[in-house]
Design an enzyme around this catalytic site. Structure first.
Site, PDB file in Angstrom:
ATOM      1  N   CYS A  41      35.727  42.244  66.461  1.00 35.32           N
ATOM      2  CA  CYS A  41      35.849  41.942  65.034  1.00 35.32           C
ATOM      3  C   CYS A  41      36.489  40.560  64.853  1.00 35.32           C
ATOM      4  CB  CYS A  41      36.688  43.004  64.336  1.00 35.32           C
ATOM      5  SG  CYS A  41      36.766  42.796  62.535  1.00 35.32           S
ATOM      6  N   ASP A  43      38.706  39.895  62.781  1.00 39.94           N
ATOM      7  CA  ASP A  43      40.087  40.115  62.347  1.00 39.94           C
ATOM      8  C   ASP A  43      41.068  39.254  63.146  1.00 39.94           C
ATOM      9  OD1 ASP A  43      42.763  41.383  62.159  1.00 39.94           O
ATOM     10  OD2 ASP A  43      41.697  42.878  60.973  1.00 39.94           O
ATOM     11  N   ARG A  45      44.031  39.573  63.858  1.00 33.80           N
ATOM     12  CA  ARG A  45      45.031  40.277  64.681  1.00 33.80           C
ATOM     13  C   ARG A  45      44.489  40.716  66.032  1.00 33.80           C
ATOM     14  NH1 ARG A  45      46.006  44.727  60.183  1.00 33.80           N
ATOM     15  NH2 ARG A  45      43.736  44.510  60.286  1.00 33.80           N
ATOM     16  N   HIS A  97      38.529  48.056  66.150  1.00 35.48           N
ATOM     17  CA  HIS A  97      39.992  48.184  66.025  1.00 35.48           C
ATOM     18  C   HIS A  97      40.344  49.041  64.828  1.00 35.48           C
ATOM     19  CE1 HIS A  97      40.675  45.325  62.591  1.00 35.48           C
ATOM     20  NE2 HIS A  97      39.457  44.982  62.935  1.00 35.48           N
ATOM     21  N   CYS A 100      40.560  48.354  60.470  1.00 32.97           N
ATOM     22  CA  CYS A 100      39.498  47.358  60.264  1.00 32.97           C
ATOM     23  C   CYS A 100      39.110  47.301  58.787  1.00 32.97           C
ATOM     24  CB  CYS A 100      38.282  47.691  61.123  1.00 32.97           C
ATOM     25  SG  CYS A 100      36.977  46.452  60.989  1.00 32.97           S
TER      26      CYS A 100
HETATM   27 CO    CO Z   1      37.900  44.490  61.672  1.00 35.93          CO
END
Ligand code: CO
Length: 208
Positions: A41, A43, A45, A97, A100
């Site tokens: 992803c 993302d 993090r 994750h 998400c």
């Molecule tokens: Co995500």
């Protein structure tokens, strides 16, 4: 963080790498032969290298919203074909994750514009597994399970491609499904039964 700090950080990083190995970047410039293709992803993090503990040159990376492997996405398909057919990676990983935002958005009734067709892929995963998901009363638990099932379905999407089918046949390439838990930092192997899934769908999806 101030944008200028990025360049200061970079200078410090270069210095640190060179203090350990004066030829570090010179060697990096010679080429790459990663063993892994990581599809994760976008993302902020969830960074592939950090969670896997690997260095530059060790993993070929593709990231998009909710780690999707869409058949008509030229971007992910180009990355897959290059990594599997040219770099000859031995493992293809889909890493989702918990927490998400992409999966969360797909669980809600909202018009998100250009994100609609992208997130529709996740709604399709929900529909495929609606019986299991609807039986989970707790919303957070259902959300987590959809994240896992989404990873599993993206692994299935990988198996549908000629590149993966051919590389599996010729050199035993493997597909893996993982989930990163943002709250604990732990990487969880979903232990996707790759040969079993492959055997069950090849009647319909065999290309090679
Ligand atoms: Co995500």
């Amino acid at each position: 963080m101030k944008i200028q700090n990025v360049f200061k950080n970079n200078e410090a990083w270069v210095k640190e790498k060179l203090s350990i190995d004066p030829h570090y970047f010179e060697n990096l410039s010679k080429g790459q032969s990663p063993e892994f293709l990581y599809i994760g992803c976008s993302d902020s993090r969830v960074t592939a290298e950090d969670i896997m503990g690997v260095q530059p040159g060790e993993v070929f990376v593709h990231r998009n919203i909710a780690n999707l492997v869409n058949n008509v996405d030229l971007n992910v398909m180009s990355v897959l074909n290059y990594a599997v057919r040219h770099l000859k990676v031995q493992h293809v990983v889909v890493c989702g994750h918990y927490y998400c935002g992409g999966v969360k958005a797909a669980m809600q009734s909202a018009d998100l514009g250009i994100l609609n067709p992208w997130l529709r892929n996740i709604r399709d995963v929900y529909r495929l597994h609606a019986a299991e998901l609807n039986a989970i009363a707790d919303e957070d638990a259902r959300y987590n399970r959809l994240i896992e099932l989404n990873v599993q379905e993206q692994c299935v999407n990988l198996i549908k491609t000629a590149a993966v089918q051919q590389a599996h046949k010729e050199r035993g390439l493997l597909v893996h499904g993982w989930v990163f838990d943002v709250k604990t930092g732990k990487l969880i192997d979903l232990k996707i039964d790759f040969p079993k899934i492959m055997a069950s769908i090849m009647e319909i999806y065999r290309i090679v």
